[in-house]
Write an enzyme that holds these catalytic residues in place. Structure first.
Site, short mmCIF file in Angstrom:
data_model
loop_
_atom_site.label_atom_id
_atom_site.label_comp_id
_atom_site.label_asym_id
_atom_site.label_seq_id
_atom_site.Cartn_x
_atom_site.Cartn_y
_atom_site.Cartn_z
N MET A 1 0.85 -1.19 0.00
CA MET A 1 0.00 0.00 0.00
C MET A 1 0.89 1.25 0.00
O MET A 1 0.44 2.34 0.39
CB MET A 1 -0.92 0.00 1.22
CG MET A 1 -1.86 -1.20 1.21
SD MET A 1 -3.37 -0.93 2.14
CE MET A 1 -2.71 -0.66 3.78
N HIS B 1 9.28 -3.45 3.52
CA HIS B 1 8.84 -3.66 2.13
C HIS B 1 10.06 -3.97 1.24
O HIS B 1 9.99 -4.84 0.38
CB HIS B 1 8.17 -2.40 1.58
CG HIS B 1 6.92 -1.99 2.29
ND1 HIS B 1 6.85 -0.85 3.05
CD2 HIS B 1 5.69 -2.56 2.35
CE1 HIS B 1 5.61 -0.74 3.54
NE2 HIS B 1 4.89 -1.75 3.13
N ASP C 1 2.37 -9.43 8.98
CA ASP C 1 0.91 -9.59 8.91
C ASP C 1 0.64 -11.09 8.76
O ASP C 1 0.29 -11.57 7.68
CB ASP C 1 0.37 -8.78 7.73
CG ASP C 1 0.71 -7.31 7.88
OD1 ASP C 1 0.05 -6.62 8.65
OD2 ASP C 1 1.70 -6.85 7.26
N SER D 1 6.50 -0.51 10.37
CA SER D 1 5.13 -0.41 9.85
C SER D 1 4.91 1.02 9.38
O SER D 1 5.40 1.96 10.00
CB SER D 1 4.14 -0.73 10.97
OG SER D 1 2.85 -0.28 10.62
N SER D 2 4.16 1.15 8.30
CA SER D 2 3.84 2.50 7.81
C SER D 2 3.10 3.28 8.89
O SER D 2 3.18 4.50 8.96
CB SER D 2 2.99 2.41 6.55
OG SER D 2 3.61 1.56 5.61
P1 AMP Z 1 1.47 -2.95 3.53
O1 AMP Z 1 1.98 -1.90 2.60
O2 AMP Z 1 1.44 -2.55 4.96
O3 AMP Z 1 0.17 -3.57 3.05
O4 AMP Z 1 2.53 -4.13 3.48
C1 AMP Z 1 2.91 -4.70 2.26
C2 AMP Z 1 3.68 -5.96 2.54
O5 AMP Z 1 4.83 -5.65 3.32
C3 AMP Z 1 2.86 -6.98 3.36
O6 AMP Z 1 3.11 -8.27 2.84
C4 AMP Z 1 3.41 -6.81 4.74
O7 AMP Z 1 3.30 -7.96 5.54
C5 AMP Z 1 4.87 -6.50 4.45
N1 AMP Z 1 5.50 -5.83 5.58
C6 AMP Z 1 5.04 -4.75 6.25
N2 AMP Z 1 5.85 -4.45 7.28
C7 AMP Z 1 6.85 -5.37 7.26
C8 AMP Z 1 8.00 -5.61 8.09
N3 AMP Z 1 8.29 -4.84 9.13
N4 AMP Z 1 8.81 -6.65 7.76
C9 AMP Z 1 8.51 -7.45 6.70
N5 AMP Z 1 7.44 -7.27 5.90
C10 AMP Z 1 6.62 -6.25 6.17
#
Ligand code: AMP
Length: 283
Positions: free
Chosen positions: A34, A41, A155, A190-191
């Site tokens: 996202m 990421h 997640d 985390s974002s």
């Molecule tokens: P998001 O943009 O938050 O939907 O995350 C996109 C992808 O990045 C998802 O598969 C998340 O699980 C992964 N992700 C987010 N934070 C982390 C992290 N700290 N370490 C590894 N993967 C992550």
């Protein structure tokens, strides 16, 4: 074949790029995001790079996985810096579909996920979340037709849900989970960490610390129920409102009585002020 970053905002541009890769017999890995990209990421992107000839990163803030009370409108959007970071990682293709393309007028289909998506963890607090995730991920898989798709263990319930869906619907994509990337003090990247006030940021590593301490106690054969209830209290004492702090079976996410019912995964969700954080580790 020529390399260089393609930014696709239409299916025509996406299809042309993917068609070129496929014509050259190349494999493709997709990293759905996202945006508001951080080192977590980018760890997924690097693993994708090693796994396939071509890497596609999708950037789409998916309205269907936010409840009306959640942070869709304020979710961080940093498209230009995201592009720069992905260019530096030698990503081949960014898929940034507009909302109307993902949810055209009259859109009336959704994926109904069960199994790991209905185990009374995230689904209890975010009842529409996994349906929204599964539907958008199914679309991304159909659009990009990747050989591999990389998701973060951060997640964990999402990873299990998407893995199950890809198998059940014969989507012919191998879903790969990647370990959580953390700050030095253990806080999972985390974002949404951007929302934390300085005092909250100082408390936030309690989650990971408590997960680790609890895993160590379970490994030392202490009773799971006691370890988890004491962990819950420790997280609360630090200033969080706890949604759940649980030991589950690492594959099915079903409830467990003893460590022998494992392999185990400890999962937590807790709110600090306006920010909701989740984390998990193996035990
Ligand atoms: P998001 O943009 O938050 O939907 O995350 C996109 C992808 O990045 C998802 O598969 C998340 O699980 C992964 N992700 C987010 N934070 C982390 C992290 N700290 N370490 C590894 N993967 C992550």
């Amino acid at each position: 074949m020529a390399r260089g970053l393609v930014i696709a905002r239409t299916l025509k541009v996406l299809d042309r790029a993917i068609g070129r890769y496929r014509a050259g017999g190349e494999t493709l890995a997709l990293v759905p995001t996202m945006g508001a990209l951080h080192a977590g990421h980018l760890a997924l992107v690097r693993r994708a790079r090693r796994r396939a000839n071509r890497v596609v990163v999708s950037i789409f803030v998916n309205p269907a996985q936010f409840a009306p009370t959640e942070d869709f409108s304020t979710y961080p959007r940093t498209f230009e810096t995201d592009i720069a970071a992905l260019r530096a990682e030698h990503v081949d293709l960014i898929w940034a579909p507009p909302r109307e393309l993902m949810y055209p007028e009259g859109f009336a289909t959704s994926i109904n996920v069960k199994g790991p998506a209905t185990v009374d963890l995230e689904d209890r607090f975010r009842p529409h979340f996994f349906g929204g995730v599964a539907t958008v991920v199914a679309k991304l898989f159909t659009q990009c037709r990747p050989d591999f798709a990389l998701f973060g263990e951060k997640d964990y319930q999402q990873l299990k849900t998407v893995t199950r869906m890809a198998i059940d619907l014969d989507l012919k994509v191998k879903v790969i989970g990647i370990p959580t990337v953390r700050e030095k003090d253990g806080l999972a990247l985390s974002s949404r960490n951007a929302y934390l006030l300085p005092a909250e940021r100082a408390i936030a590593p309690t989650l990971y610390r408590t997960l680790k301490e609890s895993a160590a106690r379970i490994a030392a054969r202490e009773a799971i129920a006691r370890v988890m209830s004491e962990g819950w209290l420790a997280i609360e004492a630090a200033g969080f409102a706890v949604d759940y702090f649980e030991a589950r079976h690492a594959d099915t996410l079903r409830r467990v009585e003893t460590a022998q019912d494992g392999p185990l995964r400890l999962l937590v969700a807790a709110r600090l002020g306006k920010t909701r954080l989740i984390d998990n580790i193996a035990a």
